[in-house]
Design a protein around this motif. Structure first.
Motif, PDB file in Angstrom:
ATOM      1  N   LEU A 175       3.120   2.338   2.967  1.00  0.00           N
ATOM      2  CA  LEU A 175       2.387   2.285   4.227  1.00  0.00           C
ATOM      3  C   LEU A 175       2.266   0.853   4.740  1.00  0.00           C
ATOM      4  CD1 LEU A 175      -0.487   4.765   3.302  1.00  0.00           C
ATOM      5  CD2 LEU A 175       1.589   5.250   4.623  1.00  0.00           C
ATOM      6  N   TYR A 215      -6.558   3.545  -0.593  1.00  0.00           N
ATOM      7  CA  TYR A 215      -5.203   3.984  -0.936  1.00  0.00           C
ATOM      8  C   TYR A 215      -4.731   3.215  -2.170  1.00  0.00           C
ATOM      9  CZ  TYR A 215      -4.604   6.375   3.550  1.00  0.00           C
ATOM     10  OH  TYR A 215      -4.708   7.235   4.605  1.00  0.00           O
ATOM     11  N   HIS A 217      -2.867   0.580  -3.976  1.00  0.00           N
ATOM     12  CA  HIS A 217      -2.356  -0.697  -3.487  1.00  0.00           C
ATOM     13  C   HIS A 217      -2.239  -1.700  -4.630  1.00  0.00           C
ATOM     14  CE1 HIS A 217      -6.803  -1.031  -2.958  1.00  0.00           C
ATOM     15  NE2 HIS A 217      -6.599  -2.208  -3.530  1.00  0.00           N
ATOM     16  N   SER A 270       1.110   5.703   0.042  1.00  0.00           N
ATOM     17  CA  SER A 270       0.456   6.985   0.308  1.00  0.00           C
ATOM     18  C   SER A 270       0.441   7.801  -0.982  1.00  0.00           C
ATOM     19  CB  SER A 270       1.199   7.754   1.401  1.00  0.00           C
ATOM     20  OG  SER A 270       2.436   8.235   0.901  1.00  0.00           O
ATOM     21  N   LEU A 308      -6.884  -5.232   3.464  1.00  0.00           N
ATOM     22  CA  LEU A 308      -7.003  -3.803   3.183  1.00  0.00           C
ATOM     23  C   LEU A 308      -8.159  -3.177   3.960  1.00  0.00           C
ATOM     24  CD1 LEU A 308      -6.405  -3.920  -0.657  1.00  0.00           C
ATOM     25  CD2 LEU A 308      -4.922  -2.784   1.014  1.00  0.00           C
ATOM     26  N   TYR A 366      -6.979   0.647   4.530  1.00  0.00           N
ATOM     27  CA  TYR A 366      -6.220   1.083   3.362  1.00  0.00           C
ATOM     28  C   TYR A 366      -6.916   0.796   2.031  1.00  0.00           C
ATOM     29  CZ  TYR A 366      -2.065   1.762   6.312  1.00  0.00           C
ATOM     30  OH  TYR A 366      -1.172   2.193   7.255  1.00  0.00           O
ATOM     31  N   VAL A 423       0.860  -1.178   0.000  1.00  0.00           N
ATOM     32  CA  VAL A 423       0.000   0.000   0.000  1.00  0.00           C
ATOM     33  C   VAL A 423       0.900   1.233   0.000  1.00  0.00           C
ATOM     34  CG1 VAL A 423      -1.772   1.292   1.244  1.00  0.00           C
ATOM     35  CG2 VAL A 423      -1.804  -1.203   1.285  1.00  0.00           C
TER      36      VAL A 423
END
Length: 61
Positions: free
Chosen positions: A16, A45, A47, A10, A37, A42, A8
């Motif tokens: 992350l 985000y 990924h 940012s 996730l 996340y 993942v």
């Protein structure tokens, strides 16, 4: 069992999450990755989840 990698990022490109997990096949890996996730917050985000052959099984940008 096969080893998959879930990563993942940012918005600035910082990692992350960088986690390995095992699954029987690509479909199961996609399900496991989605659950991980969601649990970690996340899912929205950027990924990716890749197979041992570096095939994308899950991707969101």
């Amino acid at each position: 069992m096969r080893t998959y990698v879930l990563t993942v990022f940012s918005n600035t490109g910082e990692k992350l999450l960088d986690e390995s997990f095992e699954a029987n096949n690509d479909q199961e890996a996609k399900q496991v990755g989605t659950v991980k996730l969601d649990e970690s917050g996340y899912s929205e985000y950027t990924h990716r989840c890749v197979s041992p052959e570096a095939k994308l099984v899950l991707f969101h940008r």
